[in-house]
Design a protein around this motif. Structure first.
Motif, mmCIF file in Angstrom:
data_model
loop_
_atom_site.group_PDB
_atom_site.id
_atom_site.type_symbol
_atom_site.label_atom_id
_atom_site.label_comp_id
_atom_site.label_asym_id
_atom_site.label_seq_id
_atom_site.Cartn_x
_atom_site.Cartn_y
_atom_site.Cartn_z
ATOM 1 N N ALA A 93 52.313 87.071 52.430
ATOM 2 C CA ALA A 93 53.060 86.148 51.572
ATOM 3 C C ALA A 93 53.839 85.128 52.394
ATOM 4 O O ALA A 93 53.982 83.966 51.996
ATOM 5 N N GLU A 94 54.335 85.549 53.565
ATOM 6 C CA GLU A 94 55.104 84.614 54.383
ATOM 7 C C GLU A 94 54.228 83.481 54.937
ATOM 8 O O GLU A 94 54.700 82.372 55.178
ATOM 9 N N GLN A 95 52.940 83.775 55.128
ATOM 10 C CA GLN A 95 52.026 82.732 55.595
ATOM 11 C C GLN A 95 51.695 81.749 54.471
ATOM 12 O O GLN A 95 51.534 80.544 54.713
ATOM 13 N N LEU A 96 51.621 82.255 53.250
ATOM 14 C CA LEU A 96 51.426 81.363 52.112
ATOM 15 C C LEU A 96 52.632 80.429 51.978
ATOM 16 O O LEU A 96 52.487 79.235 51.693
ATOM 17 N N ALA A 97 53.828 80.963 52.220
ATOM 18 C CA ALA A 97 55.037 80.145 52.173
ATOM 19 C C ALA A 97 54.996 79.055 53.239
ATOM 20 O O ALA A 97 55.459 77.928 53.011
ATOM 21 N N ARG A 98 54.445 79.349 54.414
ATOM 22 C CA ARG A 98 54.327 78.352 55.480
ATOM 23 C C ARG A 98 53.367 77.233 55.079
ATOM 24 O O ARG A 98 53.566 76.067 55.454
ATOM 25 N N LEU A 99 52.312 77.582 54.355
ATOM 26 C CA LEU A 99 51.390 76.544 53.877
ATOM 27 C C LEU A 99 52.111 75.580 52.940
ATOM 28 O O LEU A 99 51.836 74.380 52.933
ATOM 29 N N ARG A 100 53.029 76.119 52.146
ATOM 30 C CA ARG A 100 53.768 75.280 51.207
ATOM 31 C C ARG A 100 54.771 74.374 51.920
ATOM 32 O O ARG A 100 54.960 73.224 51.532
ATOM 33 N N TYR A 101 55.398 74.900 52.957
ATOM 34 C CA TYR A 101 56.343 74.075 53.713
ATOM 35 C C TYR A 101 56.698 74.775 55.016
ATOM 36 O O TYR A 101 56.957 75.983 55.027
ATOM 37 N N GLY A 102 56.677 73.999 56.096
ATOM 38 C CA GLY A 102 57.056 74.556 57.387
ATOM 39 C C GLY A 102 56.073 74.268 58.501
ATOM 40 O O GLY A 102 56.395 74.465 59.676
ATOM 41 N N LEU A 103 54.865 73.786 58.173
ATOM 42 C CA LEU A 103 53.877 73.480 59.200
ATOM 43 C C LEU A 103 54.029 72.040 59.691
ATOM 44 O O LEU A 103 54.509 71.170 58.963
ATOM 45 N N SER A 104 53.590 71.811 60.916
ATOM 46 C CA SER A 104 53.613 70.471 61.505
ATOM 47 C C SER A 104 52.224 70.117 62.002
ATOM 48 O O SER A 104 51.469 70.994 62.449
ATOM 49 N N VAL A 122 47.482 79.242 60.029
ATOM 50 C CA VAL A 122 47.901 80.522 59.431
ATOM 51 C C VAL A 122 46.761 81.544 59.432
ATOM 52 O O VAL A 122 46.823 82.564 58.740
ATOM 53 N N GLY A 123 45.718 81.257 60.218
ATOM 54 C CA GLY A 123 44.651 82.240 60.394
ATOM 55 C C GLY A 123 43.544 82.209 59.362
ATOM 56 O O GLY A 123 42.708 83.130 59.323
ATOM 57 N N LEU A 124 43.512 81.191 58.517
ATOM 58 C CA LEU A 124 42.457 81.080 57.510
ATOM 59 C C LEU A 124 41.370 80.120 57.967
ATOM 60 O O LEU A 124 41.652 79.111 58.629
ATOM 61 N N LYS A 125 40.149 80.393 57.584
ATOM 62 C CA LYS A 125 39.033 79.496 57.856
ATOM 63 C C LYS A 125 38.571 78.882 56.535
ATOM 64 O O LYS A 125 38.316 79.603 55.560
ATOM 65 N N VAL A 126 38.485 77.574 56.487
ATOM 66 C CA VAL A 126 38.012 76.889 55.280
ATOM 67 C C VAL A 126 36.489 76.903 55.271
ATOM 68 O O VAL A 126 35.843 76.430 56.204
ATOM 69 N N ALA A 169 44.894 90.397 51.272
ATOM 70 C CA ALA A 169 45.150 90.642 52.694
ATOM 71 C C ALA A 169 46.032 89.581 53.341
ATOM 72 O O ALA A 169 46.582 89.808 54.418
ATOM 73 N N PHE A 170 46.189 88.454 52.689
ATOM 74 C CA PHE A 170 46.907 87.335 53.304
ATOM 75 C C PHE A 170 48.408 87.511 53.100
ATOM 76 O O PHE A 170 48.881 87.657 51.962
#
Length: 287
Positions: A204-215, A253-257, A201-202
């Motif tokens: 792919a573009e949000q997974l890419a943001r986890l890899r690079y692009g967040l501040s 990115v909308g995920l809860k740990v 459900a997650f």
């Protein structure tokens, strides 16, 4: 009759690294001498050379264990990169007795000082909690707790590999300003109560943001390795360690740990070390 007692034995500092700071470098502890040469506070220079931590350097200088160009160094001395730094063998012997401990931190313990009624992880370092399968040839002694401090943090609600050390060289390697040590985490995540297969459900573009692009805190994060391990678990490899970094990244990115475990720092792995137990870093192990 002259005194034939030999002078104290000193060892010469290793040569500077291949990439010394430029001569116009500025920053804490760095000055430009009247001659135009850059000078650095002695304790900072010793740490840069990998001899010890700044705190250890101050202690050695105070004890008269440090010479610069053949003279015993005073506290606060500024040195040039060309200056010869020598260390008394007493300091080397002191370092040889320092230990580094690997702990599988449970939930509910804080990494550093006690806070909000929670115990620090170092309270678990007892003879009774030593992993029975630890084959390092060290004997536990309460003196090993003196100056034992965490080299990096794990949140109170996270578990896994925590390094505690008396050795400033290890601390600098893991958490120094120029450290690029990679750390690996297994992170269980959720995407709402009704989603059973988070991976599917997650986006792919949000997974890419986890890899690079967040501040975080107004700073762009360094690139991270992020991969799915199973439908509910991600594997993160980071080279930095901002406060609650993975949890805050996932929130963006909308995920809860719902579970976080550190399993590796550099080349040292948690392995089969049980939760709440510890072992020594063996002499042959390197981060």
């Amino acid at each position: 009759m002259t005194d034939s007692k030999p002078p104290p034995a000193f060892r010469r500092a290793p040569p500077p690294g291949n990439k010394p700071p430029p001569l116009n470098a500025t920053g804490p502890g760095v000055r430009v001498a009247a001659s135009g040469a850059t000078t650095t506070r002695l304790n900072k220079r010793m740490a840069e050379l990998g001899l010890c931590s700044r705190r250890e350097a101050d202690d050695w200088i105070d004890k008269g264990w440090v010479k610069v160009n053949g003279e015993i160094a005073p506290m606060g001395l500024q040195v040039k990169h060309s200056d010869r730094i020598e260390i008394d063998k007493k300091a080397q012997g002191h370092q040889a007795t320092q230990v580094t401990i690997l702990l599988n931190k449970p939930m509910g313990y804080v990494s550093g000082q006690a806070e909000d009624g929670h115990q620090p992880a170092v309270t678990l370092v007892t003879a009774q909690n030593r992993w029975p399968d630890d084959n390092a040839r060290f004997f536990f002694h309460p003196s090993q707790l003196r100056g034992l401090a965490p080299a990096g943090r794990l949140d109170i609600d996270s578990i896994g590999l925590l390094v505690l050390t008396q050795d400033g060289r290890v601390a600098r390697q893991l958490i120094g300003e120029d450290s690029v040590m990679d750390k690996e985490y297994l992170v269980r995540v959720s995407l709402g109560e009704t989603v059973t297969n988070v991976q599917a459900a997650f986006p792919a573009e949000q997974l890419a943001r986890l890899r690079y692009g967040l501040s975080l805190d107004g700073q762009l994060l360094k690139p991270a390795q992020v991969e799915w391990q199973n439908p509910e678990q991600l594997r993160f490899v980071l080279t930095e360690g901002k406060k609650r970094q993975i949890r805050r990244m996932c929130e963006q990115v909308g995920l809860k740990v719902v579970g976080l475990k550190r399993v590796r720092i550099g080349r040292v792995v948690l392995g089969h070390l049980p939760v709440g137990q510890w072992r020594y870093l063996a002499p042959h192990e390197r981060f």
